[in-house]
Design a protein around this motif. Sequence first.
Motif, PDB file in Angstrom:
ATOM      1  N   TRP A  27      96.962  -4.200  42.866  1.00 46.37           N
ATOM      2  CA  TRP A  27      96.898  -4.076  44.324  1.00 46.37           C
ATOM      3  C   TRP A  27      95.559  -3.450  44.668  1.00 46.37           C
ATOM      4  N   THR A  28      94.678  -4.189  45.366  1.00 44.22           N
ATOM      5  CA  THR A  28      93.334  -3.686  45.634  1.00 44.22           C
ATOM      6  C   THR A  28      93.079  -3.351  47.098  1.00 44.22           C
ATOM      7  N   GLN A  29      93.758  -3.986  48.005  1.00 42.54           N
ATOM      8  CA  GLN A  29      93.638  -3.729  49.440  1.00 42.54           C
ATOM      9  C   GLN A  29      95.029  -3.894  50.040  1.00 42.54           C
ATOM     10  N   ASN A  30      95.184  -3.580  51.324  1.00 45.96           N
ATOM     11  CA  ASN A  30      96.515  -3.610  51.928  1.00 45.96           C
ATOM     12  C   ASN A  30      97.286  -4.899  51.651  1.00 45.96           C
ATOM     13  N   SER A  31      96.679  -6.042  51.841  1.00 42.91           N
ATOM     14  CA  SER A  31      97.378  -7.311  51.619  1.00 42.91           C
ATOM     15  C   SER A  31      96.684  -8.156  50.565  1.00 42.91           C
ATOM     16  N   VAL A  65      90.878 -18.766  39.633  1.00 37.11           N
ATOM     17  CA  VAL A  65      89.554 -18.880  39.035  1.00 37.11           C
ATOM     18  C   VAL A  65      89.750 -19.084  37.536  1.00 37.11           C
ATOM     19  N   SER A  66      89.348 -20.233  37.056  1.00 38.94           N
ATOM     20  CA  SER A  66      89.544 -20.539  35.637  1.00 38.94           C
ATOM     21  C   SER A  66      88.693 -19.661  34.730  1.00 38.94           C
ATOM     22  N   TYR A  67      87.481 -19.362  35.148  1.00 46.30           N
ATOM     23  CA  TYR A  67      86.570 -18.583  34.318  1.00 46.30           C
ATOM     24  C   TYR A  67      86.180 -17.314  35.067  1.00 46.30           C
ATOM     25  N   SER A  68      86.803 -16.208  34.722  1.00 44.67           N
ATOM     26  CA  SER A  68      86.564 -14.958  35.447  1.00 44.67           C
ATOM     27  C   SER A  68      85.128 -14.471  35.314  1.00 44.67           C
ATOM     28  N   ARG A  69      84.392 -14.975  34.346  1.00 41.97           N
ATOM     29  CA  ARG A  69      82.978 -14.604  34.213  1.00 41.97           C
ATOM     30  C   ARG A  69      82.165 -15.136  35.391  1.00 41.97           C
ATOM     31  N   ASN A  70      82.703 -16.111  36.123  1.00 45.28           N
ATOM     32  CA  ASN A  70      81.994 -16.685  37.264  1.00 45.28           C
ATOM     33  C   ASN A  70      82.158 -15.864  38.534  1.00 45.28           C
ATOM     34  N   ILE A  71      82.908 -14.783  38.488  1.00 46.38           N
ATOM     35  CA  ILE A  71      83.158 -13.971  39.677  1.00 46.38           C
ATOM     36  C   ILE A  71      82.197 -12.790  39.699  1.00 46.38           C
ATOM     37  N   LYS A  72      81.580 -12.601  40.837  1.00 39.66           N
ATOM     38  CA  LYS A  72      80.793 -11.397  41.065  1.00 39.66           C
ATOM     39  C   LYS A  72      81.400 -10.738  42.293  1.00 39.66           C
ATOM     40  N   LYS A  73      81.844  -9.524  42.140  1.00 43.54           N
ATOM     41  CA  LYS A  73      82.505  -8.806  43.227  1.00 43.54           C
ATOM     42  C   LYS A  73      81.621  -7.646  43.667  1.00 43.54           C
ATOM     43  N   ASP A  74      81.279  -7.641  44.937  1.00 39.44           N
ATOM     44  CA  ASP A  74      80.533  -6.543  45.518  1.00 39.44           C
ATOM     45  C   ASP A  74      81.464  -5.776  46.434  1.00 39.44           C
ATOM     46  N   VAL A  75      81.483  -4.466  46.301  1.00 34.64           N
ATOM     47  CA  VAL A  75      82.299  -3.616  47.161  1.00 34.64           C
ATOM     48  C   VAL A  75      81.344  -2.755  47.982  1.00 34.64           C
ATOM     49  N   ILE A  76      81.467  -2.839  49.282  1.00 33.61           N
ATOM     50  CA  ILE A  76      80.685  -2.011  50.182  1.00 33.61           C
ATOM     51  C   ILE A  76      81.605  -0.898  50.670  1.00 33.61           C
ATOM     52  N   GLY A  77      81.233   0.323  50.463  1.00 29.52           N
ATOM     53  CA  GLY A  77      82.105   1.436  50.841  1.00 29.52           C
ATOM     54  C   GLY A  77      82.972   1.856  49.674  1.00 29.52           C
ATOM     55  N   VAL A  78      84.113   2.409  49.977  1.00 29.15           N
ATOM     56  CA  VAL A  78      85.015   2.953  48.967  1.00 29.15           C
ATOM     57  C   VAL A  78      85.812   1.829  48.314  1.00 29.15           C
ATOM     58  N   GLU A  79      85.758   1.766  46.996  1.00 31.03           N
ATOM     59  CA  GLU A  79      86.577   0.798  46.284  1.00 31.03           C
ATOM     60  C   GLU A  79      87.967   1.382  46.140  1.00 31.03           C
ATOM     61  N   LYS A  80      88.937   0.684  46.706  1.00 34.37           N
ATOM     62  CA  LYS A  80      90.308   1.178  46.687  1.00 34.37           C
ATOM     63  C   LYS A  80      91.080   0.523  45.559  1.00 34.37           C
ATOM     64  N   SER A  81      91.931   1.289  44.961  1.00 33.67           N
ATOM     65  CA  SER A  81      92.897   0.761  44.018  1.00 33.67           C
ATOM     66  C   SER A  81      94.203   1.470  44.325  1.00 33.67           C
ATOM     67  N   HIS A  82      95.048   0.811  45.073  1.00 30.04           N
ATOM     68  CA  HIS A  82      96.302   1.415  45.495  1.00 30.04           C
ATOM     69  C   HIS A  82      97.202   1.753  44.315  1.00 30.04           C
ATOM     70  N   ASP A  83      97.025   1.070  43.196  1.00 32.84           N
ATOM     71  CA  ASP A  83      97.846   1.350  42.027  1.00 32.84           C
ATOM     72  C   ASP A  83      97.641   2.782  41.536  1.00 32.84           C
ATOM     73  N   GLU A  84      96.450   3.312  41.710  1.00 32.00           N
ATOM     74  CA  GLU A  84      96.155   4.665  41.242  1.00 32.00           C
ATOM     75  C   GLU A  84      96.823   5.726  42.118  1.00 32.00           C
ATOM     76  N   LEU A  85      97.231   5.357  43.325  1.00 26.78           N
ATOM     77  CA  LEU A  85      97.871   6.315  44.228  1.00 26.78           C
ATOM     78  C   LEU A  85      99.288   6.670  43.802  1.00 26.78           C
ATOM     79  N   PHE A  86      99.909   5.788  43.018  1.00 18.17           N
ATOM     80  CA  PHE A  86     101.294   5.971  42.618  1.00 18.17           C
ATOM     81  C   PHE A  86     101.366   6.129  41.112  1.00 18.17           C
ATOM     82  N   LEU A  87     101.472   7.332  40.644  1.00 21.27           N
ATOM     83  CA  LEU A  87     101.510   7.580  39.203  1.00 21.27           C
ATOM     84  C   LEU A  87     102.907   7.641  38.683  1.00 21.27           C
TER      85      LEU A  87
END
Length: 87
Positions: A27-31, A65-87
Motif C-alpha cells: 500500500w503506497t498511497q490512499n488508493s 509491467v512485465s519487466y520491472s527494470r523498465n520502471i523509473k519511479k520519481d517521488v516528489i515530497g514525502v514517500e509514503k508507505s502505509h504498510d509501515e504505519l501498522f506494525l
Amino acid sequence: MFVIITYDVNEKRVNKVRKTLKKYITWTQNSVFEGEITVGKLTKCIAEVKKYLISNEDSLYIYRVSYSRNIKKDVIGVEKSHDELFL
C-alpha cells in the motif's frame, strides 16, 4: 510481474478492498498499491477484490509491467508507505 493497482470504491467497501490488496502487494498511497506478484496470485487477488465491487459504482485499475527494470519511479515530497504505519 510488477503491478500498480488503483481503485475508487464506495467508502462502505473501501476497507475490505484495502485489506484484501494488502495481503498481496504494498500500500503506497490512499488508493494505490504496487509490487511484484505472480500471475497466479494476481488472479486470486483480483477474484477476492471483485467480491466487494459493485460494477456500476466502483472501479479498479490494474497496470501490469512485465519487466520491472523498465520502471523509473520519481517521488516528489514525502514517500509514503502505509504498510509501515501498522506494525
